[in-house]
Design a protein around this motif. Structure first.
Motif, PDB file in Angstrom:
ATOM      1  N   ARG A  90       0.835  -1.200   0.000  1.00 11.20           N
ATOM      2  CA  ARG A  90       0.000   0.000   0.000  1.00 11.20           C
ATOM      3  C   ARG A  90       0.876   1.258   0.000  1.00 11.20           C
ATOM      4  O   ARG A  90       2.010   1.261   0.482  1.00 11.20           O
ATOM      5  N   GLU A  91       0.336   2.324  -0.544  1.00 14.53           N
ATOM      6  CA  GLU A  91       0.925   3.653  -0.445  1.00 14.53           C
ATOM      7  C   GLU A  91      -0.223   4.643  -0.364  1.00 14.53           C
ATOM      8  O   GLU A  91      -1.367   4.318  -0.706  1.00 14.53           O
ATOM      9  N   ASN A  92       0.075   5.872   0.086  1.00 16.87           N
ATOM     10  CA  ASN A  92      -0.960   6.893   0.192  1.00 16.87           C
ATOM     11  C   ASN A  92      -0.620   8.069  -0.714  1.00 16.87           C
ATOM     12  O   ASN A  92       0.479   8.615  -0.657  1.00 16.87           O
ATOM     13  N   ILE A  93      -1.568   8.437  -1.562  1.00 16.52           N
ATOM     14  CA  ILE A  93      -1.344   9.493  -2.550  1.00 16.52           C
ATOM     15  C   ILE A  93      -1.038  10.839  -1.881  1.00 16.52           C
ATOM     16  O   ILE A  93      -0.341  11.686  -2.450  1.00 16.52           O
ATOM     17  N   LEU A  94      -1.490  11.034  -0.646  1.00 13.15           N
ATOM     18  CA  LEU A  94      -1.242  12.295   0.053  1.00 13.15           C
ATOM     19  C   LEU A  94       0.232  12.447   0.422  1.00 13.15           C
ATOM     20  O   LEU A  94       0.704  13.556   0.676  1.00 13.15           O
ATOM     21  N   ASP A  95       0.975  11.329   0.429  1.00 10.24           N
ATOM     22  CA  ASP A  95       2.421  11.374   0.690  1.00 10.24           C
ATOM     23  C   ASP A  95       3.211  11.676  -0.579  1.00 10.24           C
ATOM     24  O   ASP A  95       4.440  11.797  -0.531  1.00 10.24           O
ATOM     25  N   TYR A  96       2.532  11.765  -1.707  1.00 10.08           N
ATOM     26  CA  TYR A  96       3.197  11.964  -2.997  1.00 10.08           C
ATOM     27  C   TYR A  96       2.776  13.264  -3.672  1.00 10.08           C
ATOM     28  O   TYR A  96       2.946  13.403  -4.882  1.00 10.08           O
ATOM     29  N   GLY A  97       2.206  14.189  -2.900  1.00  6.29           N
ATOM     30  CA  GLY A  97       1.734  15.428  -3.496  1.00  6.29           C
ATOM     31  C   GLY A  97       0.717  15.178  -4.585  1.00  6.29           C
ATOM     32  O   GLY A  97       0.641  15.920  -5.565  1.00  6.29           O
ATOM     33  N   LYS A  98      -0.052  14.102  -4.414  1.00  6.84           N
ATOM     34  CA  LYS A  98      -1.074  13.670  -5.380  1.00  6.84           C
ATOM     35  C   LYS A  98      -0.486  13.284  -6.739  1.00  6.84           C
ATOM     36  O   LYS A  98      -1.193  13.264  -7.748  1.00  6.84           O
ATOM     37  N   ASN A  99       0.826  12.941  -6.768  1.00  8.29           N
ATOM     38  CA  ASN A  99       1.463  12.481  -8.002  1.00  8.29           C
ATOM     39  C   ASN A  99       1.271  10.972  -8.111  1.00  8.29           C
ATOM     40  O   ASN A  99       2.005  10.184  -7.518  1.00  8.29           O
ATOM     41  N   LEU A 107       4.926   1.593  -5.733  1.00  9.91           N
ATOM     42  CA  LEU A 107       4.189   0.380  -5.387  1.00  9.91           C
ATOM     43  C   LEU A 107       4.724  -0.831  -6.131  1.00  9.91           C
ATOM     44  O   LEU A 107       4.894  -1.905  -5.548  1.00  9.91           O
ATOM     45  N   TYR A 108       4.995  -0.654  -7.412  1.00 12.39           N
ATOM     46  CA  TYR A 108       5.466  -1.802  -8.189  1.00 12.39           C
ATOM     47  C   TYR A 108       6.853  -2.247  -7.726  1.00 12.39           C
ATOM     48  O   TYR A 108       7.145  -3.449  -7.685  1.00 12.39           O
ATOM     49  N   THR A 109       7.726  -1.296  -7.364  1.00 12.67           N
ATOM     50  CA  THR A 109       9.066  -1.683  -6.913  1.00 12.67           C
ATOM     51  C   THR A 109       9.000  -2.482  -5.613  1.00 12.67           C
ATOM     52  O   THR A 109       9.884  -3.304  -5.353  1.00 12.67           O
ATOM     53  N   PHE A 158     -19.709  11.472  -4.677  1.00  8.34           N
ATOM     54  CA  PHE A 158     -18.410  11.984  -5.111  1.00  8.34           C
ATOM     55  C   PHE A 158     -17.787  12.899  -4.060  1.00  8.34           C
ATOM     56  O   PHE A 158     -17.141  13.889  -4.376  1.00  8.34           O
ATOM     57  N   GLU A 159     -17.993  12.577  -2.776  1.00  7.09           N
ATOM     58  CA  GLU A 159     -17.404  13.389  -1.704  1.00  7.09           C
ATOM     59  C   GLU A 159     -16.006  12.899  -1.353  1.00  7.09           C
ATOM     60  O   GLU A 159     -15.040  13.670  -1.366  1.00  7.09           O
ATOM     61  N   LYS A 160     -15.876  11.626  -1.012  1.00  8.96           N
ATOM     62  CA  LYS A 160     -14.568  11.047  -0.727  1.00  8.96           C
ATOM     63  C   LYS A 160     -14.685   9.528  -0.769  1.00  8.96           C
ATOM     64  O   LYS A 160     -15.778   8.974  -0.631  1.00  8.96           O
ATOM     65  N   THR A 161     -13.550   8.857  -1.005  1.00  6.91           N
ATOM     66  CA  THR A 161     -13.538   7.395  -0.996  1.00  6.91           C
ATOM     67  C   THR A 161     -12.536   6.923   0.039  1.00  6.91           C
ATOM     68  O   THR A 161     -11.628   7.662   0.437  1.00  6.91           O
ATOM     69  N   LEU A 162     -12.691   5.673   0.447  1.00  5.11           N
ATOM     70  CA  LEU A 162     -11.845   5.092   1.485  1.00  5.11           C
ATOM     71  C   LEU A 162     -11.270   3.760   1.022  1.00  5.11           C
ATOM     72  O   LEU A 162     -11.908   3.021   0.268  1.00  5.11           O
ATOM     73  N   ALA A 163     -10.063   3.455   1.479  1.00  9.05           N
ATOM     74  CA  ALA A 163      -9.459   2.147   1.240  1.00  9.05           C
ATOM     75  C   ALA A 163      -8.404   1.919   2.315  1.00  9.05           C
ATOM     76  O   ALA A 163      -8.000   2.862   3.016  1.00  9.05           O
ATOM     77  N   SER A 164      -7.959   0.678   2.457  1.00 12.88           N
ATOM     78  CA  SER A 164      -6.860   0.399   3.386  1.00 12.88           C
ATOM     79  C   SER A 164      -6.468  -1.068   3.308  1.00 12.88           C
ATOM     80  O   SER A 164      -7.208  -1.900   2.771  1.00 12.88           O
ATOM     81  N   TYR A 165      -5.309  -1.358   3.841  1.00 14.19           N
ATOM     82  CA  TYR A 165      -4.833  -2.726   4.029  1.00 14.19           C
ATOM     83  C   TYR A 165      -4.436  -2.880   5.487  1.00 14.19           C
ATOM     84  O   TYR A 165      -3.595  -2.132   5.991  1.00 14.19           O
ATOM     85  N   LYS A 166      -5.071  -3.794   6.174  1.00 16.12           N
ATOM     86  CA  LYS A 166      -4.882  -4.063   7.612  1.00 16.12           C
ATOM     87  C   LYS A 166      -5.418  -2.942   8.495  1.00 16.12           C
ATOM     88  O   LYS A 166      -6.096  -3.185   9.478  1.00 16.12           O
ATOM     89  N   GLU A 167      -5.117  -1.695   8.156  1.00 17.41           N
ATOM     90  CA  GLU A 167      -5.570  -0.569   8.974  1.00 17.41           C
ATOM     91  C   GLU A 167      -7.052  -0.289   8.724  1.00 17.41           C
ATOM     92  O   GLU A 167      -7.662  -0.845   7.799  1.00 17.41           O
ATOM     93  N   ASP A 168      -7.638   0.589   9.537  1.00 18.08           N
ATOM     94  CA  ASP A 168      -9.019   1.004   9.297  1.00 18.08           C
ATOM     95  C   ASP A 168      -9.071   1.853   8.027  1.00 18.08           C
ATOM     96  O   ASP A 168      -8.122   2.567   7.699  1.00 18.08           O
ATOM     97  N   GLU A 173      -5.599   6.081   0.107  1.00 21.38           N
ATOM     98  CA  GLU A 173      -4.886   4.810   0.000  1.00 21.38           C
ATOM     99  C   GLU A 173      -4.996   4.181  -1.396  1.00 21.38           C
ATOM    100  O   GLU A 173      -6.049   4.223  -2.040  1.00 21.38           O
ATOM    101  N   VAL A 174      -3.897   3.610  -1.838  1.00 27.25           N
ATOM    102  CA  VAL A 174      -3.862   2.800  -3.058  1.00 27.25           C
ATOM    103  C   VAL A 174      -3.278   1.437  -2.679  1.00 27.25           C
ATOM    104  O   VAL A 174      -2.152   1.362  -2.183  1.00 27.25           O
ATOM    105  N   ILE A 175      -4.051   0.387  -2.926  1.00 26.11           N
ATOM    106  CA  ILE A 175      -3.675  -0.964  -2.528  1.00 26.11           C
ATOM    107  C   ILE A 175      -3.327  -1.775  -3.757  1.00 26.11           C
ATOM    108  O   ILE A 175      -4.041  -1.732  -4.761  1.00 26.11           O
ATOM    109  N   LEU A 176      -2.232  -2.522  -3.690  1.00 21.60           N
ATOM    110  CA  LEU A 176      -1.809  -3.380  -4.799  1.00 21.60           C
ATOM    111  C   LEU A 176      -1.665  -4.812  -4.288  1.00 21.60           C
ATOM    112  O   LEU A 176      -0.921  -5.068  -3.347  1.00 21.60           O
ATOM    113  N   ILE A 177      -2.394  -5.727  -4.926  1.00 23.90           N
ATOM    114  CA  ILE A 177      -2.363  -7.143  -4.549  1.00 23.90           C
ATOM    115  C   ILE A 177      -1.668  -7.917  -5.652  1.00 23.90           C
ATOM    116  O   ILE A 177      -2.086  -7.881  -6.811  1.00 23.90           O
TER     117      ILE A 177
END
Length: 377
Positions: A90-99, A107-109, A158-168, A173-177
């Motif tokens: 997992r990674e969070n887009i807010l940690d990437y300046g929305k990049n 994530l792929y690495t 279209f207000e907000k969406t939620l995702a996570s892995y293990k956490e609430d 969040e962007v999750i890669l399986i």
């Protein structure tokens, strides 16, 4: 492969589709209404009912489980792999300046590469540029590895969406399986059933997923002229009239949903990129056309298989759900008719679908499609 599926409406008991049993280190997919996933009591209930480590959460615009399409519910699919394995990052887009491209590359690495067969993405859906995310994931990818998945939803709010892995569940969040093992047989497809109409025009000004001008005219102004009285219902009405976009130099068009509008600069915010010089046309759909599109997607996904599927992951678009309304389960039933009565189905209605064009491994962000991933060991 052993699978346990259950769902629950708010303030009601769990309903199981198979006999309740304990699984060994399963991958647990939880798709649910955003309001329910924000409720600590609901999350506690899910963790009590499914006391496993590898839980992935995602908010939806509707939950698909078996042949049911539910609203205001939580659906759970727990998958025990017997011959293969999985890894979740997992990674969070807010940690990437929305990049989103940088996030996708990172994530792929993080994914182990040995015996990697397929990637499934569950992404934040309200401000991640899905096209850029895919570009990042594919930047250094082995051409044999396929990617499918979807962008999380929030009904038609279209207000907000939620995702996570293990956490609430939380925002950004962007999750890669990653699915691993030679025994895996994974096939996929994506198909719409929408029909282009009106003249084909050219995008003359755009930046990423923001569309400013078509044929030199303000994009929103031109779009409103086509919609007529329905333009008073924007941006919701745009879900029923997406854009058919064919990038310059490409033969295959992609469908682009309009997520929001900006009356100040007459621009439209799309769910994915719409590059300058792309050809663009409006689209519309009928209930029968959408149901037929789901059947076509299922047939394409089944055509390349060497074994019967044991699980079907379905990601369909909120726009399809709004068009079909009370008949929405018909498209899921069309998939079932093709893949078989006993194949467990799970998934959600999304703000964007991720899959290669049929017959390819090169991935695209789609809108208004039924995207199917079929898995067996």
């Amino acid at each position: 492969m052993k699978i346990i599926q259950a769902y629950k409406d708010a303030n009601k008991e769990w309903q199981y589709f198979q006999e309740k049993a304990t699984l060994k280190n399963p991958l647990v997919l939880v798709f649910g209404n955003r309001y329910l996933l924000e409720n600590p009591e609901i999350i506690k209930d899910i963790r009590t009912e499914f006391p496993y480590e590898d839980i992935v959460f995602g908010s939806t615009a509707g939950e698909i489980i078996s042949c049911n399409v539910n609203d205001k519910s939580v659906s759970v699919t727990a998958i025990e792999f017997e011959k293969s394995s999985f890894v979740v990052e997992r990674e969070n887009i807010l940690d990437y300046g929305k990049n989103a491209k940088d996030l996708g590359e990172k994530l792929y690495t993080k994914m182990p590469k040995e015996n990697l067969k397929h990637l499934f993405v569950l992404s934040e859906g309200s401000f991640v540029n899905g096209s850029s995310l895919i570009n990042g994931l594919e930047n250094n990818i082995d051409s044999k590895i396929s990617i499918t998945g979807g962008m999380c939803g929030d009904d038609a709010r279209f207000e907000k969406t939620l995702a996570s892995y293990k956490e609430d569940p939380k925002e950004g969040e962007v999750i890669l399986i990653g699915f691993y093992g030679d025994s895996l047989d994974i096939s996929y497809s994506s198909f719409g059933g929408w029909i282009p109409f009106g003249p084909e025009r050219v995008i003359t000004k755009a930046e990423g997923n923001i569309l400013y001008e078509i044929d030199g005219q303000p994009a929103l102004d031109l779009y409103k002229k086509y919609l007529g009285e329905k333009s008073n219902e924007l941006p919701q009405a745009s879900l029923l009239y997406p854009l058919n976009v064919t990038p310059d130099g490409k033969k295959e068009p992609v469908v682009r949903t309009i997520l929001n509008i900006n009356n100040d600069d007459q621009s439209m915010i799309l769910a994915g990129d719409a590059p300058v010089n792309s050809r663009v046309q409006l689209m519309m759909a009928s209930v029968d056309g959408i149901a037929q599109g789901a059947q076509t997607a299922a047939k394409i996904a089944m055509a390349t298989r060497s074994s019967k599927p044991e699980l079907a992951l379905l990601v369909s678009c909120i726009g399809r759900k709004l068009v079909m309304n009370q008949r929405v389960e018909e498209e899921v039933e069309q998939v079932r008719e093709v893949i078989g009565e006993r194949v467990p189905m799970a998934g959600f209605y999304s703000y964007g679908e991720i899959a290669p064009f049929n017959g390819s491994t090169s991935c695209e962000l789609h809108n208004q499609t039924m995207t199917i991933t079929l898995i067996s060991e």
